[in-house]
Write a protein that holds these residues in place. Structure first.
Motif, mmCIF file in Angstrom:
data_model
loop_
_atom_site.group_PDB
_atom_site.id
_atom_site.type_symbol
_atom_site.label_atom_id
_atom_site.label_comp_id
_atom_site.label_asym_id
_atom_site.label_seq_id
_atom_site.Cartn_x
_atom_site.Cartn_y
_atom_site.Cartn_z
ATOM 1 N N ASN A 28 0.819 -1.214 0.000
ATOM 2 C CA ASN A 28 0.000 0.000 0.000
ATOM 3 C C ASN A 28 0.854 1.265 0.000
ATOM 4 O OD1 ASN A 28 -2.600 -1.103 -0.179
ATOM 5 N ND2 ASN A 28 -2.633 -1.539 2.006
ATOM 6 N N LEU A 29 1.887 1.317 0.826
ATOM 7 C CA LEU A 29 2.746 2.505 0.863
ATOM 8 C C LEU A 29 3.463 2.705 -0.472
ATOM 9 C CD1 LEU A 29 4.320 2.321 4.447
ATOM 10 C CD2 LEU A 29 2.287 3.596 3.686
ATOM 11 N N SER A 30 3.811 1.604 -1.128
ATOM 12 C CA SER A 30 4.462 1.684 -2.442
ATOM 13 C C SER A 30 3.529 2.346 -3.451
ATOM 14 C CB SER A 30 4.864 0.291 -2.925
ATOM 15 O OG SER A 30 5.824 -0.265 -2.058
ATOM 16 N N ASN A 31 2.295 1.872 -3.519
ATOM 17 C CA ASN A 31 1.339 2.458 -4.455
ATOM 18 C C ASN A 31 0.979 3.890 -4.084
ATOM 19 O OD1 ASN A 31 0.942 0.795 -6.628
ATOM 20 N ND2 ASN A 31 -0.734 -0.347 -5.701
ATOM 21 N N LEU A 32 0.889 4.181 -2.793
ATOM 22 C CA LEU A 32 0.553 5.548 -2.378
ATOM 23 C C LEU A 32 1.659 6.527 -2.743
ATOM 24 C CD1 LEU A 32 -1.187 4.904 1.052
ATOM 25 C CD2 LEU A 32 -2.257 5.508 -1.147
ATOM 26 N N SER A 33 2.916 6.124 -2.584
ATOM 27 C CA SER A 33 4.009 7.029 -2.966
ATOM 28 C C SER A 33 3.976 7.256 -4.475
ATOM 29 C CB SER A 33 5.364 6.515 -2.488
ATOM 30 O OG SER A 33 5.681 5.262 -3.038
ATOM 31 N N ALA A 34 3.680 6.217 -5.268
ATOM 32 C CA ALA A 34 3.576 6.375 -6.719
ATOM 33 C C ALA A 34 2.413 7.291 -7.096
ATOM 34 C CB ALA A 34 3.421 5.006 -7.387
ATOM 35 N N LEU A 35 1.271 7.111 -6.433
ATOM 36 C CA LEU A 35 0.107 7.951 -6.697
ATOM 37 C C LEU A 35 0.418 9.422 -6.461
ATOM 38 C CD1 LEU A 35 -2.998 8.392 -7.169
ATOM 39 C CD2 LEU A 35 -3.260 8.048 -4.696
ATOM 40 N N VAL A 36 0.957 9.734 -5.303
ATOM 41 C CA VAL A 36 1.228 11.135 -4.971
ATOM 42 C C VAL A 36 2.298 11.712 -5.890
ATOM 43 C CG1 VAL A 36 2.019 12.713 -3.156
ATOM 44 C CG2 VAL A 36 0.454 10.839 -2.592
ATOM 45 N N TYR A 37 3.303 10.923 -6.226
ATOM 46 C CA TYR A 37 4.375 11.365 -7.132
ATOM 47 C C TYR A 37 3.798 11.736 -8.497
ATOM 48 C CZ TYR A 37 9.079 11.358 -9.215
ATOM 49 O OH TYR A 37 10.253 11.707 -9.830
ATOM 50 N N GLU A 38 2.815 10.981 -8.954
ATOM 51 C CA GLU A 38 2.194 11.250 -10.252
ATOM 52 C C GLU A 38 1.210 12.421 -10.204
ATOM 53 O OE1 GLU A 38 2.905 9.939 -13.256
ATOM 54 O OE2 GLU A 38 4.540 8.912 -12.219
ATOM 55 N N VAL A 39 0.500 12.584 -9.102
ATOM 56 C CA VAL A 39 -0.557 13.603 -9.012
ATOM 57 C C VAL A 39 0.000 14.994 -8.713
ATOM 58 C CG1 VAL A 39 -2.561 14.339 -7.633
ATOM 59 C CG2 VAL A 39 -2.384 11.973 -8.428
ATOM 60 N N LEU A 40 0.971 15.084 -7.817
ATOM 61 C CA LEU A 40 1.496 16.395 -7.436
ATOM 62 C C LEU A 40 2.523 16.883 -8.454
ATOM 63 C CD1 LEU A 40 0.106 15.841 -4.688
ATOM 64 C CD2 LEU A 40 2.060 16.933 -3.630
ATOM 65 N N ALA A 41 2.361 18.121 -8.870
ATOM 66 C CA ALA A 41 3.309 18.734 -9.799
ATOM 67 C C ALA A 41 4.538 19.229 -9.037
ATOM 68 C CB ALA A 41 2.642 19.906 -10.517
ATOM 69 N N ASP A 42 5.656 19.254 -9.720
ATOM 70 C CA ASP A 42 6.878 19.881 -9.209
ATOM 71 C C ASP A 42 7.382 19.246 -7.915
ATOM 72 O OD1 ASP A 42 9.002 21.688 -9.359
ATOM 73 O OD2 ASP A 42 7.916 23.254 -8.271
ATOM 74 N N VAL A 43 7.376 17.910 -7.872
ATOM 75 C CA VAL A 43 8.003 17.188 -6.767
ATOM 76 C C VAL A 43 9.074 16.271 -7.352
ATOM 77 C CG1 VAL A 43 6.026 17.285 -5.190
ATOM 78 C CG2 VAL A 43 6.251 15.352 -6.749
#
Length: 155
Positions: free
Chosen positions: A26-41
């Motif tokens: 779950n943490l793996s997928n959540l980090s991928a989700l946020v990395y894709e959704v948030l701009a400029d990270v």
């Protein structure tokens, strides 16, 4: 200026973790989700409390990162000790900042507390100074409250 719909992000997080008991998955997928959704990270991930007073690198997206961070050191360690979200406009002005990636210039770290224990932190870095607003810090803190509801017993 970047705007993120944190309610939608949490709904998406709920959908991709539904029915999955394994925390690391779950943490793996959540980090991928946020990395894709948030701009400029340039880094999104988790450090987990694996030893007393020590955060150890967990699932993340981005460049190679620091492996261990003692509680009280850097932005992540400060969040772990204070149990408060840390929003740092310019990491180079943060006393004791640990430079895992010299390209990172701003940071938000959300402590994760389960059963009154700091189980880890949720860490986000950006190459832009001032990338994270108060609204981002609040939204990411709410995201952290969602993460705390996952199955931490599976660690």
């Amino acid at each position: 200026m970047h705007t993120t719909d944190y309610d939608l992000l949490i709904e998406q997080a709920r959908a991709i973790t539904a029915g999955e008991p394994d925390l690391i998955a779950n943490l793996s997928n959540l980090s991928a989700l946020v990395y894709e959704v948030l701009a400029d990270v340039n880094w999104v991930g988790f450090y987990l409390t694996r030893e007393p007073e020590t955060l150890v690198l967990g699932p993340f997206q981005g460049k190679v990162a620091c492996l261990r961070i003692p509680f009280g050191r850097g932005v992540c360690g400060t969040a772990a000790v204070t149990r408060e979200t840390q929003r740092v406009v310019d990491v180079h002005q943060f006393e004791g900042h640990i430079a895992c990636d010299s390209a990172s210039n701003s940071e938000v770290v959300v402590p994760l507390v389960v059963n009154d224990e700091v189980v880890g932190v949720f860490d986000l870095d950006s190459p832009s100074i001032g990338r994270f607003s108060e609204a981002d810090a609040e939204g990411l803190s709410r995201f952290g409250r969602f993460v705390e509801q996952l199955n931490w017993r599976s660690l």
